[in-house]
Design a protein around this motif. Structure first.
Motif, PDB file in Angstrom:
ATOM      1  N   VAL A  12      -2.460  16.155  -3.420  1.00  0.00           N
ATOM      2  CA  VAL A  12      -3.175  15.329  -2.447  1.00  0.00           C
ATOM      3  C   VAL A  12      -4.655  15.711  -2.455  1.00  0.00           C
ATOM      4  CG1 VAL A  12      -3.426  14.873   0.033  1.00  0.00           C
ATOM      5  CG2 VAL A  12      -1.148  14.861  -1.020  1.00  0.00           C
ATOM      6  N   ALA A  13      -4.925  17.000  -2.613  1.00  0.00           N
ATOM      7  CA  ALA A  13      -6.317  17.476  -2.647  1.00  0.00           C
ATOM      8  C   ALA A  13      -7.081  16.843  -3.823  1.00  0.00           C
ATOM      9  CB  ALA A  13      -6.356  18.998  -2.747  1.00  0.00           C
ATOM     10  N   TYR A  34     -11.140  12.992  -5.758  1.00  0.00           N
ATOM     11  CA  TYR A  34     -11.520  11.768  -6.470  1.00  0.00           C
ATOM     12  C   TYR A  34     -12.205  10.784  -5.522  1.00  0.00           C
ATOM     13  CZ  TYR A  34      -8.609  13.067 -10.539  1.00  0.00           C
ATOM     14  OH  TYR A  34      -8.063  13.679 -11.637  1.00  0.00           O
ATOM     15  N   ASP A  35     -11.728  10.704  -4.308  1.00  0.00           N
ATOM     16  CA  ASP A  35     -12.351   9.836  -3.308  1.00  0.00           C
ATOM     17  C   ASP A  35     -13.747  10.358  -2.967  1.00  0.00           C
ATOM     18  OD1 ASP A  35     -12.929   8.044  -1.241  1.00  0.00           O
ATOM     19  OD2 ASP A  35     -11.488   8.925   0.164  1.00  0.00           O
ATOM     20  N   GLN A  36     -13.863  11.654  -2.773  1.00  0.00           N
ATOM     21  CA  GLN A  36     -15.154  12.270  -2.453  1.00  0.00           C
ATOM     22  C   GLN A  36     -16.175  12.004  -3.556  1.00  0.00           C
ATOM     23  OE1 GLN A  36     -14.812  16.494  -1.848  1.00  0.00           O
ATOM     24  NE2 GLN A  36     -17.014  16.802  -1.730  1.00  0.00           N
ATOM     25  N   LEU A  37     -15.731  12.025  -4.824  1.00  0.00           N
ATOM     26  CA  LEU A  37     -16.623  11.768  -5.951  1.00  0.00           C
ATOM     27  C   LEU A  37     -16.953  10.283  -6.107  1.00  0.00           C
ATOM     28  CD1 LEU A  37     -15.084  14.045  -8.734  1.00  0.00           C
ATOM     29  CD2 LEU A  37     -17.140  14.467  -7.383  1.00  0.00           C
ATOM     30  N   GLY A  38     -16.232   9.429  -5.385  1.00  0.00           N
ATOM     31  CA  GLY A  38     -16.426   7.997  -5.542  1.00  0.00           C
ATOM     32  C   GLY A  38     -15.635   7.427  -6.698  1.00  0.00           C
ATOM     33  N   LEU A  39     -14.783   8.240  -7.306  1.00  0.00           N
ATOM     34  CA  LEU A  39     -13.966   7.779  -8.431  1.00  0.00           C
ATOM     35  C   LEU A  39     -12.826   6.872  -7.984  1.00  0.00           C
ATOM     36  CD1 LEU A  39     -13.342  10.831 -10.793  1.00  0.00           C
ATOM     37  CD2 LEU A  39     -14.182   8.588 -11.444  1.00  0.00           C
ATOM     38  N   LEU A  40     -12.222   7.210  -6.841  1.00  0.00           N
ATOM     39  CA  LEU A  40     -11.026   6.492  -6.418  1.00  0.00           C
ATOM     40  C   LEU A  40     -10.982   6.353  -4.897  1.00  0.00           C
ATOM     41  CD1 LEU A  40      -8.360   5.260  -7.556  1.00  0.00           C
ATOM     42  CD2 LEU A  40      -7.293   7.439  -6.971  1.00  0.00           C
ATOM     43  N   LEU A  97       0.849  -1.189   0.000  1.00  0.00           N
ATOM     44  CA  LEU A  97       0.000   0.000   0.000  1.00  0.00           C
ATOM     45  C   LEU A  97       0.885   1.238   0.000  1.00  0.00           C
ATOM     46  CD1 LEU A  97      -2.769  -1.003   2.559  1.00  0.00           C
ATOM     47  CD2 LEU A  97      -2.904  -1.007   0.066  1.00  0.00           C
ATOM     48  N   TYR A  98       0.433   2.252  -0.722  1.00  0.00           N
ATOM     49  CA  TYR A  98       1.197   3.480  -0.882  1.00  0.00           C
ATOM     50  C   TYR A  98       0.397   4.630  -0.274  1.00  0.00           C
ATOM     51  CZ  TYR A  98       3.528   0.533  -4.298  1.00  0.00           C
ATOM     52  OH  TYR A  98       4.189  -0.502  -4.905  1.00  0.00           O
ATOM     53  N   PRO A  99       1.050   5.461   0.541  1.00  0.00           N
ATOM     54  CA  PRO A  99       0.330   6.591   1.149  1.00  0.00           C
ATOM     55  C   PRO A  99      -0.048   7.630   0.099  1.00  0.00           C
ATOM     56  CG  PRO A  99       2.664   6.699   1.692  1.00  0.00           C
ATOM     57  CD  PRO A  99       2.439   5.403   0.959  1.00  0.00           C
ATOM     58  N   ILE A 100      -1.078   8.368   0.399  1.00  0.00           N
ATOM     59  CA  ILE A 100      -1.635   9.343  -0.536  1.00  0.00           C
ATOM     60  C   ILE A 100      -0.579  10.331  -1.029  1.00  0.00           C
ATOM     61  CG2 ILE A 100      -2.460  10.879   1.286  1.00  0.00           C
ATOM     62  CD1 ILE A 100      -4.938  11.414  -0.488  1.00  0.00           C
ATOM     63  N   SER A 101       0.317  10.768  -0.159  1.00  0.00           N
ATOM     64  CA  SER A 101       1.324  11.758  -0.576  1.00  0.00           C
ATOM     65  C   SER A 101       2.267  11.166  -1.624  1.00  0.00           C
ATOM     66  CB  SER A 101       2.115  12.270   0.628  1.00  0.00           C
ATOM     67  OG  SER A 101       2.752  11.194   1.292  1.00  0.00           O
ATOM     68  N   GLU A 102       2.616   9.908  -1.468  1.00  0.00           N
ATOM     69  CA  GLU A 102       3.497   9.261  -2.442  1.00  0.00           C
ATOM     70  C   GLU A 102       2.774   9.041  -3.774  1.00  0.00           C
ATOM     71  OE1 GLU A 102       6.220   5.234  -3.005  1.00  0.00           O
ATOM     72  OE2 GLU A 102       5.337   5.676  -1.047  1.00  0.00           O
ATOM     73  N   VAL A 108      -4.554   8.676   7.206  1.00  0.00           N
ATOM     74  CA  VAL A 108      -3.871   8.701   5.907  1.00  0.00           C
ATOM     75  C   VAL A 108      -4.453   7.634   4.980  1.00  0.00           C
ATOM     76  CG1 VAL A 108      -1.648   8.486   4.729  1.00  0.00           C
ATOM     77  CG2 VAL A 108      -1.765   9.550   6.994  1.00  0.00           C
ATOM     78  N   ARG A 109      -4.899   8.083   3.814  1.00  0.00           N
ATOM     79  CA  ARG A 109      -5.401   7.154   2.799  1.00  0.00           C
ATOM     80  C   ARG A 109      -4.218   6.410   2.193  1.00  0.00           C
ATOM     81  NH1 ARG A 109      -8.441  11.907   2.413  1.00  0.00           N
ATOM     82  NH2 ARG A 109     -10.669  11.649   2.066  1.00  0.00           N
ATOM     83  N   HIS A 110      -4.441   5.120   1.893  1.00  0.00           N
ATOM     84  CA  HIS A 110      -3.427   4.291   1.245  1.00  0.00           C
ATOM     85  C   HIS A 110      -4.051   3.594   0.044  1.00  0.00           C
ATOM     86  CE1 HIS A 110      -1.185   4.985   4.927  1.00  0.00           C
ATOM     87  NE2 HIS A 110      -0.117   4.502   4.307  1.00  0.00           N
ATOM     88  N   TYR A 111      -3.255   3.411  -0.986  1.00  0.00           N
ATOM     89  CA  TYR A 111      -3.726   2.847  -2.242  1.00  0.00           C
ATOM     90  C   TYR A 111      -2.877   1.640  -2.625  1.00  0.00           C
ATOM     91  CZ  TYR A 111      -5.984   7.379  -2.465  1.00  0.00           C
ATOM     92  OH  TYR A 111      -6.739   8.469  -2.173  1.00  0.00           O
ATOM     93  N   GLY A 112      -3.570   0.611  -3.099  1.00  0.00           N
ATOM     94  CA  GLY A 112      -2.898  -0.585  -3.583  1.00  0.00           C
ATOM     95  C   GLY A 112      -2.793  -0.567  -5.100  1.00  0.00           C
TER      96      GLY A 112
END
Length: 147
Positions: free
Chosen positions: A24-25, A30-36, A10-15, A45-49
């Motif tokens: 980051v905004a 994108y998360d708020q829109l449901g896109l990502l 998992l990768y932190p949002i800043s990376e 901290v949001r993390h992405y795989g």
């Protein structure tokens, strides 16, 4: 699970923002829109795989290339809007976008032909003196006046 999704890093949002050239905004939006949505959170901290990063690459491909608006990108991905309503099917969005691109291309080709004509016009000041352009402008004026 798709090939490549087994990477559980998992990768932190800043990376992710840095690697993809986004703020980051933007990722939060994108998360708020449901896109990502992120794969998870560690604290605040949001993390992405890998799956989310592939989806982000697709969003960039569709949106940042100027092909689709964010709303159309979400629709093409079959997302639900903030109201929970499923957006129109992706094929309909893609078909409509192709039609708009084709219309824009036709407009640009017409503009190119007009400019090319002005370059070959024998008048000293073709923008002001070209008889072909003047006739076209007179038609536009007459049409605008409804006569």
């Amino acid at each position: 699970m798709l090939p490549g999704d087994e990477d559980d890093q998992l990768y932190p949002i800043s990376e992710v923002a840095r690697c993809f050239g986004l703020s980051v905004a933007t990722l939060r939006y994108y998360d708020q829109l449901g896109l990502l949505p992120p794969a998870g959170r560690r604290g605040n901290v949001r993390h992405y795989g890998r799956r989310e990063l592939r989806r982000l690459a697709l969003i960039q491909h569709l949106h940042h290339g100027g092909m689709l608006s964010l709303a159309d990108t979400a629709a093409a991905l079959g997302e639900r809007g903030p109201d929970g309503v499923l957006r129109p099917p992706g094929r309909a969005v893609l078909t409509g976008t192709i039609q708009r691109i084709e219309a824009r291309m036709a407009d640009l080709q017409a503009a190119q032909r007009r400019l090319a004509h002005l370059l070959t016009c024998p008048k000293n000041d073709p923008v002001r003196e070209c008889t072909h352009l003047r006739a076209e402008l007179d038609r536009n004026v007459t049409e605008a006046l409804g006569r």
